[in-house]
Motif scaffolding. Structure first.
Motif, mmCIF file in Angstrom:
data_model
loop_
_atom_site.group_PDB
_atom_site.id
_atom_site.type_symbol
_atom_site.label_atom_id
_atom_site.label_comp_id
_atom_site.label_asym_id
_atom_site.label_seq_id
_atom_site.Cartn_x
_atom_site.Cartn_y
_atom_site.Cartn_z
ATOM 1 N N PRO A 261 9.939 -9.771 -2.087
ATOM 2 C CA PRO A 261 10.464 -10.566 -3.206
ATOM 3 C C PRO A 261 10.031 -10.074 -4.586
ATOM 4 N N TYR A 262 9.004 -9.210 -4.621
ATOM 5 C CA TYR A 262 8.420 -8.831 -5.907
ATOM 6 C C TYR A 262 8.486 -7.333 -6.195
ATOM 7 N N VAL A 263 8.668 -6.537 -5.155
ATOM 8 C CA VAL A 263 8.461 -5.098 -5.256
ATOM 9 C C VAL A 263 9.732 -4.346 -4.873
ATOM 10 N N PRO B 222 8.182 -4.810 -14.077
ATOM 11 C CA PRO B 222 8.649 -4.279 -12.793
ATOM 12 C C PRO B 222 7.487 -3.780 -11.933
ATOM 13 N N ILE B 223 7.573 -4.036 -10.642
ATOM 14 C CA ILE B 223 6.602 -3.522 -9.679
ATOM 15 C C ILE B 223 7.368 -2.678 -8.668
ATOM 16 N N HIS B 224 6.943 -1.429 -8.518
ATOM 17 C CA HIS B 224 7.571 -0.512 -7.573
ATOM 18 C C HIS B 224 6.530 -0.063 -6.557
ATOM 19 N N ALA B 225 6.997 0.415 -5.414
ATOM 20 C CA ALA B 225 6.099 0.960 -4.402
ATOM 21 C C ALA B 225 6.709 2.228 -3.819
ATOM 22 N N ASP C 2 -14.709 -6.705 -0.230
ATOM 23 C CA ASP C 2 -13.905 -7.518 -1.142
ATOM 24 C C ASP C 2 -12.422 -7.172 -1.023
ATOM 25 N N LEU C 3 -12.117 -5.889 -0.938
ATOM 26 C CA LEU C 3 -10.723 -5.449 -0.842
ATOM 27 C C LEU C 3 -10.038 -6.029 0.388
ATOM 28 N N LEU C 4 -10.734 -6.058 1.513
ATOM 29 C CA LEU C 4 -10.135 -6.559 2.747
ATOM 30 C C LEU C 4 -9.826 -8.049 2.678
ATOM 31 N N ARG C 5 -10.446 -8.733 1.722
ATOM 32 C CA ARG C 5 -10.207 -10.169 1.563
ATOM 33 C C ARG C 5 -9.391 -10.486 0.305
ATOM 34 N N TRP C 6 -8.924 -9.441 -0.336
ATOM 35 C CA TRP C 6 -8.108 -9.598 -1.539
ATOM 36 C C TRP C 6 -6.675 -9.956 -1.161
ATOM 37 N N SER C 7 -6.052 -10.774 -1.978
ATOM 38 C CA SER C 7 -4.653 -11.139 -1.775
ATOM 39 C C SER C 7 -3.854 -10.799 -3.024
ATOM 40 N N PRO C 8 -2.632 -10.284 -2.869
ATOM 41 C CA PRO C 8 -1.798 -9.973 -4.030
ATOM 42 C C PRO C 8 -1.061 -11.178 -4.595
ATOM 43 N N ASN C 9 -1.208 -12.339 -3.984
ATOM 44 C CA ASN C 9 -0.357 -13.477 -4.353
ATOM 45 C C ASN C 9 -0.427 -13.835 -5.831
ATOM 46 N N ALA C 10 -1.627 -13.932 -6.379
ATOM 47 C CA ALA C 10 -1.761 -14.323 -7.782
ATOM 48 C C ALA C 10 -1.126 -13.283 -8.696
ATOM 49 N N ALA C 11 -1.341 -12.004 -8.384
ATOM 50 C CA ALA C 11 -0.760 -10.948 -9.205
ATOM 51 C C ALA C 11 0.760 -10.984 -9.142
ATOM 52 N N PHE C 12 1.299 -11.126 -7.948
ATOM 53 C CA PHE C 12 2.754 -11.189 -7.813
ATOM 54 C C PHE C 12 3.321 -12.366 -8.604
ATOM 55 N N ALA C 13 2.614 -13.473 -8.609
ATOM 56 C CA ALA C 13 3.112 -14.662 -9.297
ATOM 57 C C ALA C 13 3.035 -14.544 -10.815
ATOM 58 N N GLU C 14 2.052 -13.794 -11.319
ATOM 59 C CA GLU C 14 1.775 -13.782 -12.757
ATOM 60 C C GLU C 14 2.339 -12.577 -13.499
ATOM 61 N N ILE C 15 2.481 -11.442 -12.833
ATOM 62 C CA ILE C 15 2.862 -10.214 -13.529
ATOM 63 C C ILE C 15 4.315 -10.290 -13.979
ATOM 64 N N ASP C 16 4.518 -9.965 -15.245
ATOM 65 C CA ASP C 16 5.859 -10.017 -15.825
ATOM 66 C C ASP C 16 6.311 -8.608 -16.210
#
Length: 253
Positions: free
Chosen positions: A219-221, A200-203, A184-198
Motif C-alpha cells: 500500500p505504501y511502496v 514517494p517510497i520505492h523498493a 533492535d532492528l529485528l523488533r523494528w516495525s515500518p508502520n509508523a514511518a509508512f503512516a507519516e512519510i509524505d
C-alpha cells in the motif's frame, strides 16, 4: 571525493561523494556493512545526481563514533544531523539502511526514499520467538553468524573472493554496537514511518523478499524487481542496479 559530515561538534561521519548533478542522493549501507559496498555505483553515478555514500555510526570508518543507544532510531537521528545542510535529498538504504532512511524521513523532509532489499526479513511481522531465533546465533558466535548470513544471502554473481571480502568486513564490525543494533532492528516495525512519510517510497528488490513483506509494503511502496539477485543487488549486478535506480530517480521527477 572523500570528506566528512558533522553529527555534532565532536563527531563526524565519513562520506564518499561522486557525480556533479544537482540532486543529492544519499546512500546508506546495511548492518555491519560500510559505504564501500556502494563503490560500483559511485564509479558510475546516474546522470544528474550527486551521490553521497555515508558510513553510519559504529560502521566502517565511523567505527568509533558513539551513540547514546544502538538502535535504528538513533542511527536515523545521527544521519539527519549529518545531513542538516543538504536539502531535499533522495535517501537510498540497503537492508538495515532502508529502516534507517525510513526513520530519517520521519524527521527530515526528503524528495523520496528508496529501499534496497530492505524487507528480506519481514520487519513488523516477526514475533518475539522468531526474533530471538534469528539473533541468538550472532550472540553465540558473531563471526559464525556473519559467515552464515553471507553464505545464505550473497548470490552467485559475486565471486568467492568478493564473498570472502564481504564476510571479513562484516565480521570485523564492533560487536558491542552491532549486537544491540541487530536486536533492535529485528523488533523494528515500518508502520509508523509508512503512516507519516509524505514522499514517494520505492523498493528495488531481489528474489529473496517474501510475499508477506511484499503484502505489508504494497500500500505504501512502489516495487522495482531486480530479478536473479539475492540480498546485495548493487554488488551482484551493478550495471542493472544502476539502471533501476536511474529509472526510480527519473520517476521521482
Amino acid at each position: 571525493m572523500e570528506s566528512t559530515l558533522a553529527i555534532n561538534s565532536e563527531q563526524v561521519l565519513p562520506i564518499t561523494e561522486a557525480g556533479k548533478g544537482s540532486q543529492p542522493v544519499v546512500l546508506v549501507h546495511g548492518w555491519t556493512c560500510n559505504r564501500k559496498h556502494w563503490q560500483c555505483l559511485l564509479d558510475c553515478p546516474p546522470q544528474g545526481t550527486r551521490l553521497i555514500a555515508v558510513d553510519l555510526p559504529g560502521h566502517g570508518e565511523a567505527r568509533e563514533v558513539t551513540l547514546s543507544e544502538w538502535s535504528v532510531a538513533a542511527q536515523a537521528q545521527a544521519l539527519v544531523a549529518a545531513l542538516a545542510d543538504i536539502d531535499n535529498p533522495v535517501l537510498v538504504g540497503h537492508s538495515m539502511g532502508g529502516a534507517v532512511v525510513l526513520e530519517a524521513a520521519r524527521i527530515k523532509p526528503v524528495k523520496a526514499v528508496v529501499l534496497v532489499d530492505t524487507f528480506v526479513i519481514p520487519y513488523g511481522d516477526l514475533n518475539e520467538e522468531t526474533a530471538r531465533q534469528i539473533e541468538t546465533p550472532f550472540q553465540d558466535n558473531f563471526v559464525s553468524g556473519i559467515a552464515n548470513l553471507v553464505a545464505n544471502n550473497a548470490g552467485p554473481d559475486l565471486s568467492e573472493q568478493e564473498k570472502q571480502t564481504l564476510e571479513r568486513e562484516m565480521a570485523g564490525a564492533r560487536q558491542d554496537a552491532m549486537l544491540p543494533l541487530w536486536s533492535d532492528l529485528l523488533r523494528w516495525s515500518p508502520n509508523a514511518a509508512f503512516a507519516e512519510i509524505d514522499c514517494p517510497i520505492h523498493a528495488i528488490n531481489g528474489d529473496l523478499v517474501g510475499e508477506a513483506a511484499r503484502a505489508r509494503c504494497a500500500p505504501y511502496v512502489t516495487e522495482w524487481l531486480q530479478a536473479s539477485t539475492w540480498h546485495f543487488p548493487q554488488m551482484e549486478q551493478p550495471a542493472i542496479f544502476a539502471d533501476r535506480l536511474a529509472r526510480v530517480l527519473k520517476s521521482c521527477g
